[in-house]
Design a protein around this motif. Structure first.
Motif, PDB file in Angstrom:
ATOM      1  N   ARG A   4       0.846  -1.200   0.000  1.00 14.45           N
ATOM      2  CA  ARG A   4       0.000   0.000   0.000  1.00 14.45           C
ATOM      3  C   ARG A   4       0.877   1.244   0.000  1.00 14.45           C
ATOM      4  N   ILE A   5       0.413   2.285  -0.675  1.00 10.21           N
ATOM      5  CA  ILE A   5       1.088   3.575  -0.666  1.00 10.21           C
ATOM      6  C   ILE A   5       0.134   4.644  -0.146  1.00 10.21           C
ATOM      7  N   ARG A   6       0.678   5.524   0.695  1.00 12.52           N
ATOM      8  CA  ARG A   6      -0.098   6.651   1.220  1.00 12.52           C
ATOM      9  C   ARG A   6       0.686   7.946   0.992  1.00 12.52           C
ATOM     10  N   ILE A   7       0.006   8.950   0.461  1.00 10.91           N
ATOM     11  CA  ILE A   7       0.575  10.295   0.326  1.00 10.91           C
ATOM     12  C   ILE A   7      -0.430  11.228   0.992  1.00 10.91           C
ATOM     13  N   PRO A   8      -0.279  11.471   2.295  1.00 10.17           N
ATOM     14  CA  PRO A   8      -1.317  12.208   3.033  1.00 10.17           C
ATOM     15  C   PRO A   8      -1.624  13.591   2.484  1.00 10.17           C
ATOM     16  N   SER A   9      -0.637  14.292   1.946  1.00  7.69           N
ATOM     17  CA  SER A   9      -0.870  15.669   1.495  1.00  7.69           C
ATOM     18  C   SER A   9      -1.854  15.762   0.341  1.00  7.69           C
ATOM     19  N   ILE A  10      -2.013  14.666  -0.423  1.00  3.87           N
ATOM     20  CA  ILE A  10      -2.988  14.675  -1.529  1.00  3.87           C
ATOM     21  C   ILE A  10      -4.042  13.576  -1.343  1.00  3.87           C
ATOM     22  N   ARG A  11      -4.131  13.067  -0.125  1.00  3.34           N
ATOM     23  CA  ARG A  11      -5.176  12.116   0.263  1.00  3.34           C
ATOM     24  C   ARG A  11      -5.137  10.824  -0.559  1.00  3.34           C
ATOM     25  N   VAL A  12      -3.937  10.367  -0.874  1.00  2.00           N
ATOM     26  CA  VAL A  12      -3.784   9.071  -1.538  1.00  2.00           C
ATOM     27  C   VAL A  12      -3.613   7.984  -0.490  1.00  2.00           C
ATOM     28  N   ASN A  13      -4.398   6.941  -0.604  1.00  2.00           N
ATOM     29  CA  ASN A  13      -4.297   5.754   0.244  1.00  2.00           C
ATOM     30  C   ASN A  13      -4.755   4.589  -0.626  1.00  2.00           C
ATOM     31  N   ALA A  14      -3.778   3.941  -1.256  1.00  2.00           N
ATOM     32  CA  ALA A  14      -4.126   2.995  -2.314  1.00  2.00           C
ATOM     33  C   ALA A  14      -3.339   1.700  -2.202  1.00  2.00           C
ATOM     34  N   PRO A  15      -3.970   0.580  -2.513  1.00  2.00           N
ATOM     35  CA  PRO A  15      -3.229  -0.680  -2.580  1.00  2.00           C
ATOM     36  C   PRO A  15      -2.285  -0.684  -3.769  1.00  2.00           C
ATOM     37  N   LEU A  16      -1.248  -1.510  -3.665  1.00  2.73           N
ATOM     38  CA  LEU A  16      -0.268  -1.660  -4.734  1.00  2.73           C
ATOM     39  C   LEU A  16      -0.306  -3.064  -5.293  1.00  2.73           C
ATOM     40  N   MET A  17      -0.284  -3.160  -6.594  1.00  4.60           N
ATOM     41  CA  MET A  17      -0.168  -4.451  -7.261  1.00  4.60           C
ATOM     42  C   MET A  17       1.202  -4.541  -7.927  1.00  4.60           C
ATOM     43  N   GLY A  18       1.698  -5.741  -8.114  1.00  3.52           N
ATOM     44  CA  GLY A  18       2.956  -5.923  -8.820  1.00  3.52           C
ATOM     45  C   GLY A  18       2.785  -5.712 -10.303  1.00  3.52           C
ATOM     46  N   LEU A  19       3.735  -5.023 -10.914  1.00  6.66           N
ATOM     47  CA  LEU A  19       3.742  -4.810 -12.355  1.00  6.66           C
ATOM     48  C   LEU A  19       4.879  -5.615 -12.962  1.00  6.66           C
ATOM     49  N   ALA A  20       4.547  -6.496 -13.861  1.00  4.19           N
ATOM     50  CA  ALA A  20       5.540  -7.335 -14.517  1.00  4.19           C
ATOM     51  C   ALA A  20       5.709  -6.867 -15.958  1.00  4.19           C
ATOM     52  N   LEU A  21       6.305  -7.709 -16.758  1.00  2.00           N
ATOM     53  CA  LEU A  21       6.489  -7.394 -18.166  1.00  2.00           C
ATOM     54  C   LEU A  21       5.376  -8.002 -19.001  1.00  2.00           C
ATOM     55  N   THR A  22       4.982  -7.290 -20.029  1.00  2.25           N
ATOM     56  CA  THR A  22       4.020  -7.824 -20.978  1.00  2.25           C
ATOM     57  C   THR A  22       4.745  -8.749 -21.952  1.00  2.25           C
ATOM     58  N   SER A  23       3.992  -9.395 -22.807  1.00  2.00           N
ATOM     59  CA  SER A  23       4.598 -10.296 -23.790  1.00  2.00           C
ATOM     60  C   SER A  23       5.518  -9.563 -24.754  1.00  2.00           C
ATOM     61  N   SER A  24       5.329  -8.252 -24.887  1.00  2.00           N
ATOM     62  CA  SER A  24       6.190  -7.466 -25.770  1.00  2.00           C
ATOM     63  C   SER A  24       7.451  -6.976 -25.066  1.00  2.00           C
ATOM     64  N   GLY A  25       7.564  -7.269 -23.765  1.00  2.00           N
ATOM     65  CA  GLY A  25       8.758  -6.887 -23.027  1.00  2.00           C
ATOM     66  C   GLY A  25       8.692  -5.532 -22.365  1.00  2.00           C
ATOM     67  N   SER A  26       7.531  -4.871 -22.392  1.00  2.00           N
ATOM     68  CA  SER A  26       7.376  -3.582 -21.724  1.00  2.00           C
ATOM     69  C   SER A  26       6.692  -3.770 -20.365  1.00  2.00           C
ATOM     70  N   LEU A  27       6.713  -2.728 -19.573  1.00  2.00           N
ATOM     71  CA  LEU A  27       6.125  -2.801 -18.237  1.00  2.00           C
ATOM     72  C   LEU A  27       4.608  -2.732 -18.311  1.00  2.00           C
ATOM     73  N   ASP A  28       3.943  -3.626 -17.612  1.00  2.00           N
ATOM     74  CA  ASP A  28       2.488  -3.606 -17.559  1.00  2.00           C
ATOM     75  C   ASP A  28       2.026  -2.441 -16.687  1.00  2.00           C
ATOM     76  N   VAL A  29       0.734  -2.161 -16.675  1.00  2.00           N
ATOM     77  CA  VAL A  29       0.179  -1.064 -15.881  1.00  2.00           C
ATOM     78  C   VAL A  29      -1.059  -1.573 -15.134  1.00  2.00           C
ATOM     79  N   PRO A  30      -1.463  -0.868 -14.064  1.00  2.00           N
ATOM     80  CA  PRO A  30      -2.689  -1.274 -13.358  1.00  2.00           C
ATOM     81  C   PRO A  30      -3.904  -1.191 -14.281  1.00  2.00           C
ATOM     82  N   PRO A  31      -4.931  -1.986 -14.031  1.00  2.00           N
ATOM     83  CA  PRO A  31      -6.149  -1.904 -14.852  1.00  2.00           C
ATOM     84  C   PRO A  31      -6.743  -0.497 -14.802  1.00  2.00           C
ATOM     85  N   ALA A  32      -7.067   0.058 -15.950  1.00  2.00           N
ATOM     86  CA  ALA A  32      -7.563   1.434 -16.011  1.00  2.00           C
ATOM     87  C   ALA A  32      -8.866   1.613 -15.244  1.00  2.00           C
TER      88      ALA A  32
END
Length: 206
Positions: free
Chosen positions: A62-90
């Motif tokens: 989890r990451i928290r940034i109190p000054s901007i009210r962020v309190n969010a879970p973190l997921m692992g980002l791996a590589l896609t089949s093309s070799g680039s970094l994946d991203v969280p689901p939009a």
């Protein structure tokens, strides 16, 4: 595990995170996300500031940034089949990700966290990232039960064509963190033109 190259991460950060779906559907104008001022930026990343002792490797939950009210879970980002970094689901607006083949937040090196600025429904987890100020706190809960406490050194915005891969993703001799989302100019045809990057280093833990 194979590590993704700097240029591949930069490309994914610009393209996959930055479509600006909300702005494209009428959220532009006064609703554009905040951008950091020149006063929050720095020309050269310095490692002279006091840093806490590095922590052993442990995945973050989890990451928290109190000054901007962020309190969010973190997921692992791996590589896609093309070799680039994946991203969280939009569709998951309060979810960020960390590059799990790299440094874990709190250990020596540069840990990478990325998240969307918006999605088709409106602002997402890092919508206000550009409003973070130097000296702000970032907290990362780790799976071993510890909390890594980071202090923000700078916040900058880079156009895609000028993105400083080595400065953002390069190795560090102390525990550092980068938090990245979309920013800069916006085009209805291509989305956001760059990225907001928060630079921080470990100053405590509990």
């Amino acid at each position: 595990m194979r590590r993704v190259g700097n240029s591949a991460i930069a490309t994914v950060t610009v393209v996959a995170l930055c479509s600006g779906a909300w702005l494209l559907h009428g959220g532009a104008g006064s609703h554009a996300p905040p951008q950091p001022s020149a006063a929050q930026a720095h020309a050269d990343l310095s490692e002279e500031g006091a840093a806490a002792p590095a922590l052993p490797p442990s995945p973050p939950d989890r990451i928290r940034i109190p000054s901007i009210r962020v309190n969010a879970p973190l997921m692992g980002l791996a590589l896609t089949s093309s070799g680039s970094l994946d991203v969280p689901p939009a569709g998951e607006k309060n979810l960020a990700g960390w590059y799990e083949a790299g440094t874990t937040p709190g250990e020596t090196g540069t840990a990478i966290v990325a998240g969307h600025v918006d999605n088709a429904d409106g602002p997402a987890v890092f919508y206000d990232l550009g409003a973070v100020k130097k000296g702000s706190a970032i907290e990362v809960d780790r799976r071993d039960g510890s909390v890594a406490l980071f202090t923000v050194d700078a916040v900058d915005v880079y156009e895609a064509k000028d993105f400083p891969d080595e400065k953002v993703y390069g190795a560090a001799k102390r525990p550092e963190l980068r938090v990245i989302t979309c920013g800069g100019g916006y085009s209805r045809s291509t989305g956001y033109q760059g990225n907001v990057v928060v630079f921080a280093h470990l100053t405590n833990s509990r």
